[in-house]
Enzyme design. Sequence first.
Site, mmCIF file in Angstrom:
data_model
loop_
_atom_site.group_PDB
_atom_site.id
_atom_site.type_symbol
_atom_site.label_atom_id
_atom_site.label_comp_id
_atom_site.label_asym_id
_atom_site.label_seq_id
_atom_site.Cartn_x
_atom_site.Cartn_y
_atom_site.Cartn_z
ATOM 1 N N ASP A 230 -17.959 3.467 -7.670
ATOM 2 C CA ASP A 230 -16.680 3.957 -6.849
ATOM 3 C C ASP A 230 -16.825 5.463 -6.650
ATOM 4 O OD1 ASP A 230 -14.678 4.334 -5.448
ATOM 5 O OD2 ASP A 230 -13.330 2.908 -6.283
ATOM 6 N N TYR B 95 0.734 -1.255 0.037
ATOM 7 C CA TYR B 95 -0.049 0.022 -0.030
ATOM 8 C C TYR B 95 0.886 1.289 0.168
ATOM 9 C CZ TYR B 95 -3.660 3.481 1.192
ATOM 10 O OH TYR B 95 -4.634 4.284 0.889
ATOM 11 N N HIS C 295 -16.024 1.222 -3.647
ATOM 12 C CA HIS C 295 -14.666 1.202 -3.203
ATOM 13 C C HIS C 295 -14.113 -0.007 -2.729
ATOM 14 C CE1 HIS C 295 -10.803 3.336 -3.701
ATOM 15 N NE2 HIS C 295 -10.521 3.388 -2.339
ATOM 16 N N SER D 57 -6.489 1.187 -4.344
ATOM 17 C CA SER D 57 -6.638 2.402 -4.108
ATOM 18 C C SER D 57 -5.180 3.179 -4.404
ATOM 19 C CB SER D 57 -7.262 2.695 -2.702
ATOM 20 O OG SER D 57 -7.729 3.918 -2.556
#
Length: 681
Positions: free
Chosen positions: A619, A456, A654, A536
Site C-alpha cells: 500500500d 467514510y 490500497h 482508508s
Amino acid sequence: MHFRYPISHPSDCTDELHGLNVADPYRWLEDPNSEATRRWVEEQNQLTFGYLEQLPARHRLLERLTALWNFPKLGGFFKRGGRYFSYRNSGLQNQSVLCVQDSLDSEARVLLDPNTLSEDGTVALGSSAVSRDGRWLAYSLSSSGSDWQTWRVRSVDTQEDLPDELRWSKFSGAAWLPDGSGFFYSRYDVPTEGHNHTQANRFQKVYLHRLNTPQAQDRLVYERPDQPEWGFGTEVSHDGRYLLLNVWKGTYPENLFFYRELGSDGPFIELIPEFKHSFWFLGNEGSRFFFQTNWNAPRKQIIALDVVNPDPQYWQTLVAERSDVLLSAQRAFDGFACEYLHHAHTQLMLFDLEGGQRGEVALPTLGTAYASGEEGDPELFFSFESFLHPPSAYVFDFNSGKTRVLHAPQMAFDADPFETRQVFVPGKDGTRVPLFLTHRKGLERGAGNPTLLYGYGGFNVSETPRFSVSRLVWLEQGGVYAHAVLRGGGEYGEAWWRAGILDRKQNVFDDFAACAEWLIDQRYTRPERLAIQGGSNGGLLVGACMTQRPELFGVALPAVGVMDMLRFHKFTIGWAWTSDYGSPEDPEAFRHLLAYSPLHNLKPGTSYPATLVTTADHDDRVVPAHSFKFAAALQAAHAGERPVLIRVQTKAGHGAGMPTKMKIEELADIYAFTLDQMGLG
C-alpha cells in the site's frame, strides 16, 4: 481463546512537537524493509491466520462468497471511433477484461486481458484511453496494488503491443493527440532506490509521448519547480484545437485551469489562476468553454465563458444551481448529461447546450448511476446499481428517447425477501444524518441482530448506494447493513463537506456514533452485536470511534486506515490530505489532530472491541506503517479478552486491482471474525 501477541518492543523515540513531548515507541515499524518489521509482520500473520483458519464459519462463508461472486459482469461502456469498448468478467476472473466490438449487437472480442500478465492476478489494469479514431489503446498496469503505473500502447486492430513503455507515472490519465500519433501523460522523477513505496510524491510533470519512441525522448510539456505540490491532468479538446491543463493540489477540490493552442509551444494561458473554486472542463464550441463549477454555487452549476473575453462579469450560467448537488456533468450528444444527488442517491437529468431541461432518464430504483457520453454521439451509456441490485448496463438513445438494457446480471441470489430504506438520524448537534438500512423484510427488533455499520466521511467523497456481493452474504446471515452518510462527504454540497474537515473533523465521528446509538436505541441491535467498518479515511473513522467510544461497539474493522495523524504527511501522497485534516506542522491543526489521532488516543488498561486491522504490504497510498503502529499500540494497551489482530495481505495495495480470489479470502476472514465475536460463528 487466550491470545499471546507477538512482542512489539517499544523504543524511547520521542518528538518535541509544538512544545509537547510526543512518544512514538513503534517508529521502527515505519521501515517496511527492515528485518525487524518483516519479522513482526510474519509473527502477526501467523497468529492472525492461525486464529482465522480455525473459525467454523470461515469455510462456509468462503464457499458462499465464491458462489455468489460467480456471475457474468459487464460494464464501463464507452465509444471511440465508432467502436464500442467495455469491461467484462466471466465471474471469478481475478481481473476484468477490456473488450471491443464493432456494434452493440456484434460479438465482443478481447482487447486486453490482464489475467494473462501474472499467475496470481496481481498485475492489474489501471488507467486506459482510446485514441479518437479508435485505433490505439494507451493503458497503464500496476503490480501488487501499487499506485505506480507503467504505460503501454496496444493496437486495437491486432491486439499487439508497441515497444513503448513509460514508467514512474502516478495519478495520471492519457490524452491523445487528434491524429493518434502520441499522448500526454503525467509522471514523477525516479524515486530513491528502495523507497518507491514510502517516498513523498512531489514535482509531477507533464510529458508528450510519441508512438514508437523510447521514454527518454518524451518531450517535457509543463513543470512547476516552484510548486512541488501541484499535479496535472491533461485533456485535448474534442475539436482538437486546445491542450487543456487541470491543475490540482492534493485533495483540495479547488483547482486551476490553463490552456493553449494545441500546436503552440508558447506559455499556457492561466484562465483560472487561483485556488478558489472548482472548475471541471466539459467541452467547448470554439472559444466558448463550458465548466461544471462551484463558483457562486456551493451545490454546483454549469457555466459558459468565452476565453476571448474571460472576465467573470461576462460568465453565463447555463444550468443553475439546484437544491440537489450536481455530482457530475458531461457533454453528451448536443447537450449535457447531469448526475444529481437527491439525499445521496442518483437522478440522471438531461439539458440542452443553453441549459434548457430535456427531462430525466428513468432509473430502476433508489441507487447510483454513472453515465458516459460523448459530444455529437446520440448514445449515452450508463450503469446502475444499489445495495440489492448488481451493476447493470444501459444505453439511452437521444434520438428515440428510449433506454435499452445492455446487460442485466443473473446471479444466485433472491433479493425479494430484503429491502432498503433511508432514515435520518439526529446527530449530536442536531444535524440530520442520512442512514441507509438494508435487511430482511419483517425484521424482528429487540433480538440483537448482527449489524454492520459502514462509513467514510471525508474528502468530499459521496457515499451512495453501491452493490457488494459481501453485503448479500451478511444479509443471509440475518444481518443488518447500515450505510451512514456523514459530514465530510460531498452528498449535500460544499457546506456538508466543510462541516467535517479540519477543526470540525470531530463532527464526522460524532455523526457515526449517533448512527450507532440510534441503531441501539431503535432496538435493531445491541453493542456486542454491532460492528463498525471503514477503509482508508474510513479506517481513520473506525480507529477514532473505537478509541473514543470503546463501549459502544462489539467489533471494529479498520482497513488501510490513516492512524497516525501526526506523521501522515511524511509518506507518499499523504501531504495532500491536509485539505481535510490540516497540517501537523501547524500548531492549531496539531492540537485538533492530536485530540483524535487513533494511535495517540489508545489508553492502557482499556477494554477495546474485538478488532481486526487489515492492510497490505504494497500500500503506497496509506502506507502500512499506520496500521502496523496502531496494531502494536492497541495490543499493548488492550485489557480485554477479545482479540485485537492485524491481517497483512502480501502482494496487495490500497485495494484497487486486488485479485478476485484475494478479495474473497479477505472478506471471508473479516465476516468469520465478526460473526465469531458476536457469538454467531
